[in-house]
Scaffold this motif. Structure first.
Motif: not given
Lengths: 151, 139
Positions: A106-108, B31-33, B38-42, B57-60
């Motif tokens: 939720y914070a995110v 947004s980029g940071y 949180h690379w894995d969950s994203v 795609i994520l990296a670019v």
């Protein structure tokens, strides 16, 4: 009255300003109408937060958002409308998207909304300085001269 | 090359533009940071959209956001960066934020995000047209 010192130069400047006004206004007009649909939970939220005159503030915010969106779209008193919209957006952001108070997913989500609102604040600041450009009610009496050269 | 900027006669207006550029840049930086942090969950979330090469795609996308934000903040290559970020945000919206494809529960949230990204595109358009103002990094 359009400030002649800020007359946009460049071939597509006026069209670009018109386009950006249209795009930004979709957001604010939709937002204003949408508050009507989400009335209950927003009122509840404001009431729980202890904001005085919650209903009045909500009506005011809704009308300002919708009205200023229309004004910017048409290009009438654009700079003033942008400033008014800023005054609505900034407190709303700090009130509704307090990401520092929450944890986890939720914070995110709230953080994302906060930052997106920040970007909109930037956009409104741009608009308040640059003005509406040529295709607007504000500039209907301005004489636009052809500039020779790189134009 | 003579930069086609809106005639900023007052330095105060350039300061406002600097502030506005900082706001836009902060959004893209965060947004980029966040994606890099949180690379894995994203990545998991991205994979649910059934795209080829989700990692790439994520990296670019993170790279575009961070570099574009930097360009906007410093006022260097701002118009090109604004154009790039506009196209990027449009593609992003149409791929990840198609609110009409989401279930009823999340549709409102996704619509809000969609609309806000639309507003970001509008803001970038003004920046692209007007230029960064007079307070820029010169090198």
């Amino acid at each position: 009255m359009q400030d002649p010192l800020l007359a946009p130069v460049g071939r597509f400047a006026n069209g670009g300003l018109l386009l950006s006004r249209i795009i930004i206004c979709i957001l604010f007009i939709w937002g204003g109408i949408n508050k009507l649909q989400s009335w209950e939970w927003i009122s509840q939220f404001l009431f729980e937060y202890g904001v005085p005159f919650a209903s009045t503030m909500l009506v005011l915010a809704m009308m300002l958002e919708f009205g200023c969106g229309l004004l910017i779209l048409v290009g009438f008193k654009t700079r003033a409308a942008a400033v008014v919209l800023l005054c609505v957006l900034i407190p709303a952001t700090f009130l509704f998207h307090q990401f520092w108070k929450f944890e986890g997913m939720y914070a995110v989500l709230q953080h994302e909304q906060f930052m997106a609102n920040l970007a909109l604040v930037g956009g409104l600041l741009f608009l308040s300085v640059a003005g509406p450009g040529r295709f607007s009610v504000d500039a209907r009496h301005t004489v636009w001269l052809e500039v020779e050269g790189e134009g | 090359m003579k930069d086609k900027w809106i005639g900023f006669e007052s330095l105060r207006q350039s300061w406002v533009f600097l502030l506005a550029r900082a706001c836009l840049a902060l959004f893209f930086f965060w947004s980029g940071y966040f994606r890099l942090l949180h690379w894995d969950s994203v990545l998991e979330y991205t994979e649910s959209f059934s795209l080829p090469f989700p990692g790439l795609i994520l990296a670019v996308s993170s790279g575009i956001e961070v570099l574009g934000g930097l360009a906007i903040l410093l006022g260097r290559f701002t118009r090109e960066a604004a154009l790039l970020l506009m196209i990027y945000t449009l593609i992003f919206m149409l791929v990840f934020n198609r609110f009409w494809t989401f279930p009823e529960q999340e549709q409102f949230l996704q619509t809000v995000i969609f609309m806000k990204r639309l507003g970001v595109i509008g803001a970038l358009e003004i920046l692209r047209v007007c230029g960064p103002g007079r307070i820029v990094l010169k090198f």
